[in-house]
Structures are given as structure tokens and as C-alpha cells.
Design a protein around this motif. Structure first.
Motif, PDB file in Angstrom:
ATOM      1  N   PRO A   1       0.794  -1.238   0.000  1.00 42.91           N
ATOM      2  CA  PRO A   1       0.000   0.000   0.000  1.00 42.91           C
ATOM      3  C   PRO A   1       0.824   1.284   0.000  1.00 42.91           C
ATOM      4  N   LEU A   2       1.994   1.272   0.648  1.00 42.16           N
ATOM      5  CA  LEU A   2       2.791   2.507   0.693  1.00 42.16           C
ATOM      6  C   LEU A   2       3.229   2.948  -0.700  1.00 42.16           C
ATOM      7  N   ALA A   3       3.429   1.995  -1.602  1.00 42.21           N
ATOM      8  CA  ALA A   3       3.787   2.360  -2.978  1.00 42.21           C
ATOM      9  C   ALA A   3       2.627   3.090  -3.650  1.00 42.21           C
ATOM     10  N   GLY A   4       1.403   2.659  -3.340  1.00 39.43           N
ATOM     11  CA  GLY A   4       0.219   3.346  -3.859  1.00 39.43           C
ATOM     12  C   GLY A   4       0.068   4.724  -3.267  1.00 39.43           C
TER      13      GLY A   4
ATOM     14  N   ILE B   1      -3.280  14.098   0.557  1.00 36.97           N
ATOM     15  CA  ILE B   1      -4.218  13.152  -0.041  1.00 36.97           C
ATOM     16  C   ILE B   1      -4.849  12.329   1.077  1.00 36.97           C
ATOM     17  N   VAL B   2      -6.010  11.767   0.771  1.00 33.90           N
ATOM     18  CA  VAL B   2      -6.605  10.739   1.621  1.00 33.90           C
ATOM     19  C   VAL B   2      -6.741   9.493   0.763  1.00 33.90           C
ATOM     20  N   THR B   3      -6.358   8.340   1.335  1.00 30.53           N
ATOM     21  CA  THR B   3      -6.461   7.081   0.598  1.00 30.53           C
ATOM     22  C   THR B   3      -7.594   6.224   1.165  1.00 30.53           C
TER      23      THR B   3
ATOM     24  N   LEU C   1      -4.162   7.833  10.462  1.00 33.63           N
ATOM     25  CA  LEU C   1      -4.789   6.625   9.943  1.00 33.63           C
ATOM     26  C   LEU C   1      -6.140   6.439  10.604  1.00 33.63           C
ATOM     27  N   ALA C   2      -7.071   5.858   9.867  1.00 32.60           N
ATOM     28  CA  ALA C   2      -8.369   5.495  10.440  1.00 32.60           C
ATOM     29  C   ALA C   2      -8.184   4.287  11.352  1.00 32.60           C
TER      30      ALA C   2
ATOM     31  N   LEU D   1      -7.529  -1.161  19.834  1.00 31.48           N
ATOM     32  CA  LEU D   1      -7.600  -0.268  18.683  1.00 31.48           C
ATOM     33  C   LEU D   1      -6.894  -0.897  17.493  1.00 31.48           C
ATOM     34  N   ASN D   2      -7.586  -1.009  16.382  1.00 30.08           N
ATOM     35  CA  ASN D   2      -7.004  -1.546  15.144  1.00 30.08           C
ATOM     36  C   ASN D   2      -6.905  -0.443  14.096  1.00 30.08           C
ATOM     37  N   ARG D   3      -5.683  -0.176  13.657  1.00 25.78           N
ATOM     38  CA  ARG D   3      -5.505   0.829  12.608  1.00 25.78           C
ATOM     39  C   ARG D   3      -5.738   0.209  11.234  1.00 25.78           C
ATOM     40  N   HIS D   4      -6.270   1.015  10.316  1.00 21.47           N
ATOM     41  CA  HIS D   4      -6.548   0.561   8.956  1.00 21.47           C
ATOM     42  C   HIS D   4      -5.571   1.268   8.016  1.00 21.47           C
ATOM     43  N   PRO D   5      -4.469   0.595   7.676  1.00 25.99           N
ATOM     44  CA  PRO D   5      -3.374   1.283   6.988  1.00 25.99           C
ATOM     45  C   PRO D   5      -3.661   1.765   5.575  1.00 25.99           C
ATOM     46  N   THR D   6      -4.747   1.284   4.958  1.00 25.93           N
ATOM     47  CA  THR D   6      -5.056   1.787   3.610  1.00 25.93           C
ATOM     48  C   THR D   6      -5.993   2.989   3.656  1.00 25.93           C
TER      49      THR D   6
END
Length: 202
Positions: A76-79, A95-97, A126-127, A136-141
Motif C-alpha cells: 500500500p505505501l507504494a500506492g 491526499i486521503v487514501t 490513519l483510520a 484499537l485496530n488501525r486501517h493502513p489503507t
């Protein structure tokens, strides 16, 4: 601050769905990607799609298609980096992904990320949601990313970094916590069973 540009991350290989473009799977009479665009587009100043391979297969969406600029499958970081480079050329600050396989993403994703990052020198958040145990679970995308850190991210990727939270933590990234009322707004379609669940949720 200017309204962020949006980037939908569709660069994954969809191995658990047998390969191909997950975003093109049908859900409720339209594609997964159409559901994501419908929820995400009103929240951003402009929208692009991060995807590799032949961009013509997404032509019907009328969005710019941004391939990864880092060789190999860098995740995802490449995106995110591809999105930051595109947005920099548009004169944007951030930006927001969002992921291409999450048809129920929050309608207030962008405002909540902006709120979480208020006062930061480089807005980075991050959301996140809490699981039933309260963790707490982060959503990296799903994140808010500053153009100002794109060269730092490029260097990190070229150095082999792949884990999103390792990079966001290194820059004191914050979290925007979203409620899970009945169903997870970040529910993503990874398997045929998930697609059946999404049909029920719809």
C-alpha cells in the motif's frame, strides 16, 4: 488548508479471490469500486485510482490511473507514494487514501482524519476502529498523507520499508477512531464468503 485529493488503492493482487481486480466484482448491481467512488468522491477535491497493469481496463470510471513508481510489489505505501506524486503535480497539500474493496467506508472519513491531524506540522493520520475486546485496530489503507513527506516515503520504500504503521509511527502519525455500529465501516472483501456477507449487509 486545501481540501485533500483522494486516491483509491486498487494495486493489490487479490490472491484470496483468485486474482484479478477485486474492485470489478459485482455487488448489488454495481461494482465494488463504484460503491467506493460513490462514498468517497463527495469528500475530496478530486479522485484518482492507484492500479498496476493496463489502465484501459478502468477507463469506464473516468479517473486518472496511477501505477506504482516503486519496482516490485511494494504494498500500500507504494500506492500512497504514487498518489502523493500525482497530487503534488496538482498543487495539493494532502491526499486521503481508501481501499478499492471497502464498499461501506465512512461518509465522514475525510473530515474525521482532518480533525485528528489538526495542529500537526505534517498532517498524518490513519483510520482506526476498536475490536470487541476494546483494542484499537488501525486501517493502513485509510489515511491522510502530507505531500511534504513524499520524498521521505520514497527513500523509506527504496530502503525496503513495507509496513505502513512503521512509517506513520516514525512521523508521529495520529489515529481517527470510527465507531463500529452494527457492522465495521472498513469491512473489506477478501474472499467469496466476504462478498456474500457484503450482499447481506447491503
Amino acid at each position: 488548508m486545501k481540501q485533500p485529493l483522494g486516491v483509491i488503492l486498487a494495486g493489490g493482487r487479490a490472491r484470496r479471490m483468485g486474482g484479478g481486480d477485486k474492485g470489478e466484482l459485482a455487488l448489488g448491481g454495481q461494482t465494488l469500486l463504484s460503491h467506493v467512488i460513490e462514498r468517497f468522491e463527495p469528500q475530496v477535491a478530486g479522485l484518482a485510482l492507484n492500479a498496476n497493469g493496463d489502465p484501459a481496463r478502468f477507463a469506464h470510471y473516468g479517473l486518472p490511473v496511477l501505477p506504482d513508481s516503486v519496482a516490485g510489489f511494494a504494498g500500500p505505501l507504494a500506492g500512497v507514494l504514487a498518489g502523493l506524486d500525482w497530487a503534488a503535480a496538482q498543487g495539493a497539500d494532502t491526499i486521503v487514501t481508501a481501499a478499492a474493496d471497502t464498499p461501506f467506508l465512512p461518509p465522514d472519513l475525510v473530515p474525521q482524519l482532518l480533525l485528528a491531524a489538526e495542529g500537526m506540522a505534517h498532517t498524518l493520520a490513519l483510520a482506526a476502529t476498536r475490536d470487541p475486546a476494546g483494542d484499537l485496530n488501525r486501517h493502513p489503507t485509510f489515511g491522510l498523507w502530507p505531500i511534504a513527506l513524499r520524498d521521505d516515503l520514497r527513500s523509506a520504500l527504496e530502503g525496503g520499508l513495507r509496513k505502513v504503521v512503521a512509517w506513520t509511527d516514525a512521523h508521529d502519525g495520529r489515529v481517527a477512531e470510527f465507531p463500529v455500529a452494527g457492522s465495521d465501516p472498513f469491512f473489506n472483501v477478501n474472499t467469496p464468503d466476504d462478498l456474500a456477507d457484503a450482499e447481506r449487509l447491503l
